[in-house]
Design a protein around this motif. Structure first.
Motif, mmCIF file in Angstrom:
data_model
loop_
_atom_site.group_PDB
_atom_site.id
_atom_site.type_symbol
_atom_site.label_atom_id
_atom_site.label_comp_id
_atom_site.label_asym_id
_atom_site.label_seq_id
_atom_site.Cartn_x
_atom_site.Cartn_y
_atom_site.Cartn_z
ATOM 1 N N ARG A 77 -6.339 3.596 -1.537
ATOM 2 C CA ARG A 77 -6.245 2.422 -2.392
ATOM 3 C C ARG A 77 -5.205 1.421 -1.902
ATOM 4 O O ARG A 77 -5.443 0.227 -1.854
ATOM 5 N N GLN A 78 -4.008 1.919 -1.559
ATOM 6 C CA GLN A 78 -2.912 1.017 -1.172
ATOM 7 C C GLN A 78 -3.269 0.273 0.107
ATOM 8 O O GLN A 78 -3.810 0.854 1.047
ATOM 9 N N GLN A 79 -2.960 -0.996 0.124
ATOM 10 C CA GLN A 79 -3.144 -1.806 1.313
ATOM 11 C C GLN A 79 -1.934 -2.713 1.464
ATOM 12 O O GLN A 79 -1.163 -2.892 0.524
ATOM 13 N N LEU A 80 -1.769 -3.266 2.650
ATOM 14 C CA LEU A 80 -0.717 -4.245 2.895
ATOM 15 C C LEU A 80 -1.389 -5.542 3.296
ATOM 16 O O LEU A 80 -2.241 -5.543 4.192
ATOM 17 N N SER A 81 -1.014 -6.624 2.651
ATOM 18 C CA SER A 81 -1.585 -7.929 2.947
ATOM 19 C C SER A 81 -0.448 -8.921 3.168
ATOM 20 O O SER A 81 0.356 -9.166 2.259
ATOM 21 N N PHE A 82 -0.389 -9.472 4.363
ATOM 22 C CA PHE A 82 0.664 -10.407 4.725
ATOM 23 C C PHE A 82 0.114 -11.828 4.762
ATOM 24 O O PHE A 82 -0.901 -12.091 5.409
ATOM 25 N N SER A 83 0.799 -12.722 4.077
ATOM 26 C CA SER A 83 0.384 -14.119 4.011
ATOM 27 C C SER A 83 0.983 -14.926 5.153
ATOM 28 O O SER A 83 2.183 -14.823 5.427
ATOM 29 N N LEU A 84 0.140 -15.731 5.777
ATOM 30 C CA LEU A 84 0.650 -16.630 6.806
ATOM 31 C C LEU A 84 1.651 -17.631 6.236
ATOM 32 O O LEU A 84 2.496 -18.159 6.961
ATOM 33 N N PHE A 85 1.576 -17.890 4.934
ATOM 34 C CA PHE A 85 2.456 -18.859 4.290
ATOM 35 C C PHE A 85 3.820 -18.291 3.913
ATOM 36 O O PHE A 85 4.823 -18.991 3.973
ATOM 37 N N THR A 86 3.854 -17.027 3.511
ATOM 38 C CA THR A 86 5.118 -16.466 3.016
ATOM 39 C C THR A 86 5.719 -15.369 3.899
ATOM 40 O O THR A 86 6.905 -15.070 3.774
ATOM 41 N N ASP A 87 4.932 -14.764 4.764
ATOM 42 C CA ASP A 87 5.423 -13.676 5.604
ATOM 43 C C ASP A 87 5.557 -14.058 7.071
ATOM 44 O O ASP A 87 5.924 -13.225 7.906
ATOM 45 N N PHE A 88 5.237 -15.298 7.389
ATOM 46 C CA PHE A 88 5.375 -15.812 8.749
ATOM 47 C C PHE A 88 6.125 -17.139 8.691
ATOM 48 O O PHE A 88 5.824 -17.985 7.856
ATOM 49 N N HIS A 120 7.288 -5.567 0.852
ATOM 50 C CA HIS A 120 6.267 -4.796 1.576
ATOM 51 C C HIS A 120 6.730 -3.392 1.961
ATOM 52 O O HIS A 120 5.909 -2.529 2.248
ATOM 53 N N GLU A 121 8.027 -3.174 1.962
ATOM 54 C CA GLU A 121 8.561 -1.856 2.363
ATOM 55 C C GLU A 121 8.052 -0.745 1.441
ATOM 56 O O GLU A 121 7.584 0.295 1.915
ATOM 57 N N ASN A 122 8.157 -0.949 0.143
ATOM 58 C CA ASN A 122 7.705 0.071 -0.812
ATOM 59 C C ASN A 122 6.191 0.261 -0.737
ATOM 60 O O ASN A 122 5.699 1.396 -0.811
ATOM 61 N N ALA A 123 5.457 -0.811 -0.590
ATOM 62 C CA ALA A 123 4.003 -0.701 -0.468
ATOM 63 C C ALA A 123 3.626 0.077 0.788
ATOM 64 O O ALA A 123 2.683 0.874 0.782
#
Length: 187
Positions: A141-152, A164-167
């Motif tokens: 179920r758990q996934q990691l999703s990184f936004s180009l706007f907020t994580d880059f 994102h560390e806990n996820a």
């Protein structure tokens, strides 16, 4: 029992790809885990032409040496983390092509997903979930999703938020649990 072996598949070969930094971040956190060994599998190291096998993968009658080498690599693992960009509301063509080359090598193993894109790559993950189900890959179920706007920074320098560390910890725990359980299914 041997330690679990998990492959982190970097699903982009695009020049200037953001996926390398994302995959490296995932691998760095995975290396801190005690119950599994993690290995980065870069599709740049496994160049596969557009699917060129004449027999469907479900028959397992691979003809090409590139297919046999890819099958041998994927067979090594108990589970996978797919690191994917989102291109046109889906995963990358190169990742889909690499997945389609094989069948039995994916069966009864576990999968997790890490994505990046303007909306965090969530739509790419949704497509990969459907593909994984067809391949008998149990996806967590758990996934990691990184936004180009907020994580880059500037859409190119990967600087993920601490949230994102806990996820990531949850993702690894779920994946290792399922990968271990599915060993008994594979016998």
């Amino acid at each position: 029992m041997d330690k679990l072996k998990i492959g982190i598949i970097l699903g982009s070969t695009r020049p200037g790809r953001n996926g390398q930094a994302v995959a490296d971040w995932v691998l760095a956190r995975a290396k801190e885990r005690a119950d599994a060994d993690y290995e980065l599998i870069d599709l740049l190291d496994h160049p596969l032409p557009h699917l060129d096998e004449t027999v469907p993968a479900s028959r397992g009658a691979y003809a090409g040496e590139h297919t046999k080498a890819w099958a041998a690599k994927i067979k090594e693992f108990d589970g996978y983390i797919f690191v994917t960009p989102e291109y046109n509301h889906s995963t990358s063509g190169v990742l889909k092509n690499a997945i389609d080359y094989l069948y039995a090598e994916w069966n009864n193993k576990a999968a997790a997903f890490v994505s990046y894109g303007s909306l965090g790559g969530a739509r790419a993950i949704e497509h990969l979930r459907a593909i994984s189900s067809e391949l008998q890959l149990a996806h967590v179920r758990q996934q990691l999703s990184f936004s180009l706007f907020t994580d880059f920074e500037g859409f190119t320098v990967f600087k993920p938020s601490a949230a994102h560390e806990n996820a990531a910890t949850v993702l690894f725990t779920q994946l290792e649990s399922w990968a271990g359980a599915l060993r008994s299914v594979r016998g």
